[in-house]
Design a protein around this motif. Structure first.
Motif, PDB file in Angstrom:
ATOM      1  N   GLU A 413      25.973  83.504 102.148  1.00  0.00           N
ATOM      2  CA  GLU A 413      26.728  84.718 102.396  1.00  0.00           C
ATOM      3  C   GLU A 413      27.096  85.457 101.113  1.00  0.00           C
ATOM      4  N   THR A 414      26.901  86.776 101.147  1.00  0.00           N
ATOM      5  CA  THR A 414      27.380  87.623 100.063  1.00  0.00           C
ATOM      6  C   THR A 414      28.905  87.707 100.164  1.00  0.00           C
ATOM      7  N   VAL A 415      29.587  87.467  99.062  1.00  0.00           N
ATOM      8  CA  VAL A 415      31.053  87.403  99.060  1.00  0.00           C
ATOM      9  C   VAL A 415      31.644  88.811  99.095  1.00  0.00           C
ATOM     10  N   ILE A 416      32.781  88.954  99.782  1.00  0.00           N
ATOM     11  CA  ILE A 416      33.500  90.227  99.870  1.00  0.00           C
ATOM     12  C   ILE A 416      34.485  90.301  98.700  1.00  0.00           C
ATOM     13  N   PHE A 417      34.223  91.167  97.747  1.00  0.00           N
ATOM     14  CA  PHE A 417      35.075  91.257  96.557  1.00  0.00           C
ATOM     15  C   PHE A 417      34.772  92.569  95.833  1.00  0.00           C
ATOM     16  N   ASN A 418      35.370  92.765  94.678  1.00  0.00           N
ATOM     17  CA  ASN A 418      35.065  93.952  93.882  1.00  0.00           C
ATOM     18  C   ASN A 418      35.008  93.584  92.404  1.00  0.00           C
ATOM     19  N   GLY A 419      34.374  94.414  91.624  1.00  0.00           N
ATOM     20  CA  GLY A 419      34.273  94.213  90.182  1.00  0.00           C
ATOM     21  C   GLY A 419      33.918  95.529  89.516  1.00  0.00           C
ATOM     22  N   ASN A 420      33.747  95.503  88.209  1.00  0.00           N
ATOM     23  CA  ASN A 420      33.408  96.702  87.449  1.00  0.00           C
ATOM     24  C   ASN A 420      32.025  96.544  86.831  1.00  0.00           C
ATOM     25  N   LEU A 421      31.122  97.456  87.182  1.00  0.00           N
ATOM     26  CA  LEU A 421      29.762  97.399  86.663  1.00  0.00           C
ATOM     27  C   LEU A 421      29.780  97.787  85.188  1.00  0.00           C
ATOM     28  N   LYS A 422      29.324  96.866  84.332  1.00  0.00           N
ATOM     29  CA  LYS A 422      29.394  97.072  82.884  1.00  0.00           C
ATOM     30  C   LYS A 422      28.032  97.199  82.224  1.00  0.00           C
ATOM     31  N   TYR A 423      27.029  96.508  82.769  1.00  0.00           N
ATOM     32  CA  TYR A 423      25.753  96.418  82.074  1.00  0.00           C
ATOM     33  C   TYR A 423      24.584  96.744  82.999  1.00  0.00           C
ATOM     34  N   ILE A 424      23.588  97.398  82.428  1.00  0.00           N
ATOM     35  CA  ILE A 424      22.273  97.533  83.051  1.00  0.00           C
ATOM     36  C   ILE A 424      21.304  96.724  82.201  1.00  0.00           C
ATOM     37  N   VAL A 425      20.497  95.919  82.846  1.00  0.00           N
ATOM     38  CA  VAL A 425      19.537  95.085  82.116  1.00  0.00           C
ATOM     39  C   VAL A 425      18.132  95.452  82.580  1.00  0.00           C
ATOM     40  N   PHE A 426      17.357  96.056  81.687  1.00  0.00           N
ATOM     41  CA  PHE A 426      15.981  96.412  82.002  1.00  0.00           C
ATOM     42  C   PHE A 426      15.063  95.228  81.715  1.00  0.00           C
ATOM     43  N   SER A 427      13.997  95.113  82.486  1.00  0.00           N
ATOM     44  CA  SER A 427      13.028  94.014  82.366  1.00  0.00           C
ATOM     45  C   SER A 427      13.758  92.675  82.191  1.00  0.00           C
ATOM     46  N   PRO A 428      14.561  92.287  83.170  1.00  0.00           N
ATOM     47  CA  PRO A 428      15.431  91.122  82.995  1.00  0.00           C
ATOM     48  C   PRO A 428      14.706  89.783  83.166  1.00  0.00           C
ATOM     49  N   TYR A 429      15.219  88.785  82.460  1.00  0.00           N
ATOM     50  CA  TYR A 429      14.900  87.410  82.795  1.00  0.00           C
ATOM     51  C   TYR A 429      15.645  87.079  84.092  1.00  0.00           C
ATOM     52  N   TRP A 430      15.103  86.139  84.830  1.00  0.00           N
ATOM     53  CA  TRP A 430      15.839  85.608  85.978  1.00  0.00           C
ATOM     54  C   TRP A 430      16.292  84.201  85.642  1.00  0.00           C
ATOM     55  N   ASN A 431      17.576  84.049  85.385  1.00  0.00           N
ATOM     56  CA  ASN A 431      18.150  82.737  85.114  1.00  0.00           C
ATOM     57  C   ASN A 431      18.375  82.034  86.449  1.00  0.00           C
ATOM     58  N   ILE A 432      17.599  81.010  86.701  1.00  0.00           N
ATOM     59  CA  ILE A 432      17.614  80.373  88.004  1.00  0.00           C
ATOM     60  C   ILE A 432      19.011  79.835  88.308  1.00  0.00           C
ATOM     61  N   PRO A 433      19.631  80.271  89.401  1.00  0.00           N
ATOM     62  CA  PRO A 433      20.954  79.745  89.768  1.00  0.00           C
ATOM     63  C   PRO A 433      20.919  78.236  89.972  1.00  0.00           C
ATOM     64  N   THR A 434      22.038  77.605  89.706  1.00  0.00           N
ATOM     65  CA  THR A 434      22.109  76.136  89.779  1.00  0.00           C
ATOM     66  C   THR A 434      21.672  75.606  91.139  1.00  0.00           C
ATOM     67  N   GLY A 435      22.144  76.278  92.200  1.00  0.00           N
ATOM     68  CA  GLY A 435      21.796  75.808  93.539  1.00  0.00           C
ATOM     69  C   GLY A 435      20.303  75.874  93.801  1.00  0.00           C
ATOM     70  N   ILE A 436      19.684  77.005  93.431  1.00  0.00           N
ATOM     71  CA  ILE A 436      18.243  77.163  93.635  1.00  0.00           C
ATOM     72  C   ILE A 436      17.476  76.195  92.730  1.00  0.00           C
TER      73      ILE A 436
END
Length: 588
Positions: A413-436
């Motif tokens: 489930e996508t969590v219901i919350f809020n935050g402030n968008l600070k960064y745009i990352v072009f051509s990003p690496y995908w850091n594999i999440p711990t669970g995956i």
């Protein structure tokens, strides 16, 4: 110094509302007014029917791209009149002569202990007016007392169970002590004065009503529902005081609740009126689907139902699936988030056959959620409504564009919350999440030692990441708003998923159909980031971080019912099965 305005109430940095973090400790009356804002936490449209509509203020279903990177001149603030309940005229008594002894407040609480949590609010309110009566003037009890009594006795109109404390006592008091307190003897009640008891009962009932109807469940309850968006907090004595200071202010305003709340309230009344014995029978169908040109007895029942729901302009009573019915079916499919094909397939038939009791519960649940909605924003912000599978971009409370989104599956489930968008990352690496990493990647490596190379991955310290490229699940760009949930917005190479009606496929993060469009919007005021440079950075294959000069709030929300700008009730599936639990909390 800026003024915060609400019709009938004007404050200068002093308001009857406080906000929870991350907005800080300031008070903001606008957090429960909100009606002057463009309605944000829901899909398809603003729902602000009385707001001026602009060519670019399009419904959420539209995802048309604006030409180039020219968002600067796209937004304009839309302000419409505040709504007010005509049945609750005027305000409290402004008189300051007729007073009672402060010692009667704790005696009142002793007699009516359920109001114990309100004792400090009562003392603060009356201390501020030197214990002058608010519900009496020199002629006796004021008209607003009867109006409040009527609203309290009909609290079910707000989707709130009829569990008002001391309801019988309130009813009895309304028939007593109607004259002016200064010319009437007291009685032998525990307060020593029946007029004071009626006075305090009315104020306590007002506080109780305001908390239930305008604020909703306690914050600890909403956090147990995984709702981590900031909540509004009513400062009841300050609210009362504001009404006392302005003789044009109404006792109860629609503006004290988020605009969508009041729109759903109207539909709640309509659906309850439709819910009469024999008016909404469950129907069965001999066939799995119907298409235009078909004839069947059940088609008449469906026609009747769509007419009552407002999806069909007229009702011929025909058993033929004619063009008029086809249009009505499309209207229904559109506002319930289904494929708009005009075919009465199994899903559409099942949805139309939903009992009104279930729809009423859905309205009540979302009215409760709208009670929690915090301060409106006067700047840029992004909204993702999970059940709608859409992102909405706003500039100064004007809807600029929307785009399709993929959200987390029910097991992620996508969590219901809020935050402030600070960064745009072009051509990003995908850091594999711990669970995956633990559940998927490491087992795959054990099965196939060449797994990392085949998937363009590499070790990065104690974890694994996937290099930028066409096969990267994050696509060509991601958008970071640092949070403890490790959720962010990103591009995706799997564009075909956006053609699906239900788009819950991710591990929790939010995939965007038009990520480049969002990058253009966020960097629109930075001349060095032209459309060509943004496109090149997305294709470069080398990770590049860009720090936004101005952070943009992002709200991840969960609403399964709302009213669009055309006045149509929109409904969505309860993706994460949260409505039933919240309905139980509201009922109790």
């Amino acid at each position: 110094m800026p003024l915060l305005f609400l019709p009938g109430i004007c404050f200068q940095n002093s308001n009857p509302i406080s906000m929870t973090p991350p907005f800080g400790n300031f008070r903001a009356l606008a957090s429960f007014v909100l009606a002057s804002s463009l309605c944000w936490l829901f899909p398809a449209a603003t729902g602000c029917r009385d707001h001026p509509q602009k060519p670019d203020d399009r419904p959420a279903a539209s995802t048309a791209n604006p030409p180039g990177n020219t968002y600067q001149n796209r937004a304009a603030q839309a302000e419409g009149p505040q709504q007010q309940d005509a049945s609750i005229p005027g305000n409290f008594s402004p008189q300051e002569v007729i007073r009672f002894d402060s010692s009667l407040i704790p005696l009142f609480i002793r007699r009516f202990p359920v109001f114990g949590p309100l004792q400090k609010d009562l003392q603060r309110f009356y201390a501020g007016r030197s214990y002058a009566y608010a519900w009496y003037d020199k002629k006796g009890v004021i008209e607003q007392a009867d109006n409040l009594f009527n609203r309290v006795m009909n609290i079910t109109d707000e989707g709130i169970p009829d569990k008002i404390p001391y309801k019988d006592t309130l009813a009895a008091l309304m028939n007593e002590f109607t004259g002016p307190p200064e010319n009437s003897p007291g009685d032998t009640r525990i307060t020593g004065n029946g007029y004071t008891e009626k006075e305090l009962m009315l104020t306590a009932q007002y506080f109780n009503y305001a908390g239930l109807a305008w604020q909703g469940l306690p914050e600890n309850k909403t956090r147990s529902m995984n709702w981590f968006l900031p909540r509004k907090r009513l400062d009841l004595p300050a609210l009362m005081d504001s009404l006392l200071r302005d003789t044009s202010s109404a006792l109860i305003r629609y503006g004290y609740s988020y605009r969508q709340y009041n729109l759903l309230r109207s539909y709640l009344k309509k659906y309850r009126e439709l819910e009469t014995p024999g008016n909404w029978p469950s129907f069965s169908s001999a066939r799995k689907s119907y298409k235009p040109g078909d004839t069947a007895g059940s088609i008449r029942t469906i026609r009747d139902r769509l007419f009552l729901l407002g999806d069909l302009a007229g009702n011929s009573g025909s058993t033929l699936y004619d063009p008029d019915l086809e249009e009505g079916v499309k209207n229904y499919q559109e506002r319930t988030g289904m494929k708009t094909d005009g075919i009465l397939g199994p899903a559409t038939l099942r949805d139309i056959n939903t009992p009104l009791t279930d729809r009423i519960r859905q309205l009540i649940v979302n009215m409760e959620r709208y009670r929690w909605v915090p301060v409106s924003l006067n700047d840029d912000y992004l909204i993702v409504n999970i059940p709608a599978f859409h992102l909405f971009a706003f500039q100064k409370d004007s809807l600029i564009f929307t785009m399709k989104a993929v959200v987390g599956r029910d097991v992620h489930e996508t969590v219901i919350f809020n935050g402030n968008l600070k960064y745009i990352v072009f051509s990003p690496y995908w850091n594999i999440p711990t669970g995956i990493l633990k559940k998927e990647v490491l087992p795959a490596i054990k099965r196939d030692p060449a797994y990392l190379k085949k998937h363009n991955m590499e070790w990065n310290g104690q974890t694994i990441r996937q290099k930028p490229g066409s096969g990267n699940p994050l696509g060509s760009v991601k958008f970071l708003f640092p949070n403890s949930h490790d959720i962010y917005l990103h591009d995706t190479p799997a564009k075909g998923l956006f053609e699906e009606t239900d788009r819950a496929f991710s591990h929790g993060c939010i995939r965007l159909a038009e990520a480049e469009k969002l990058a253009l919007y966020l960097l629109r005021d930075e001349p060095q980031w032209s459309a060509e440079k943004i496109s090149a950075a997305m294709k470069k294959g080398r990770e590049q971080y860009v720090t936004l000069k101005k952070q943009v709030p992002v709200f991840i929300a969960y609403f399964t019912a709302w009213v669009d700008r055309n006045g149509k009730l929109n409904l969505r599936k309860d993706l994460y099965k949260r409505d039933a639990r919240l309905a139980a909390l509201v009922a109790n």
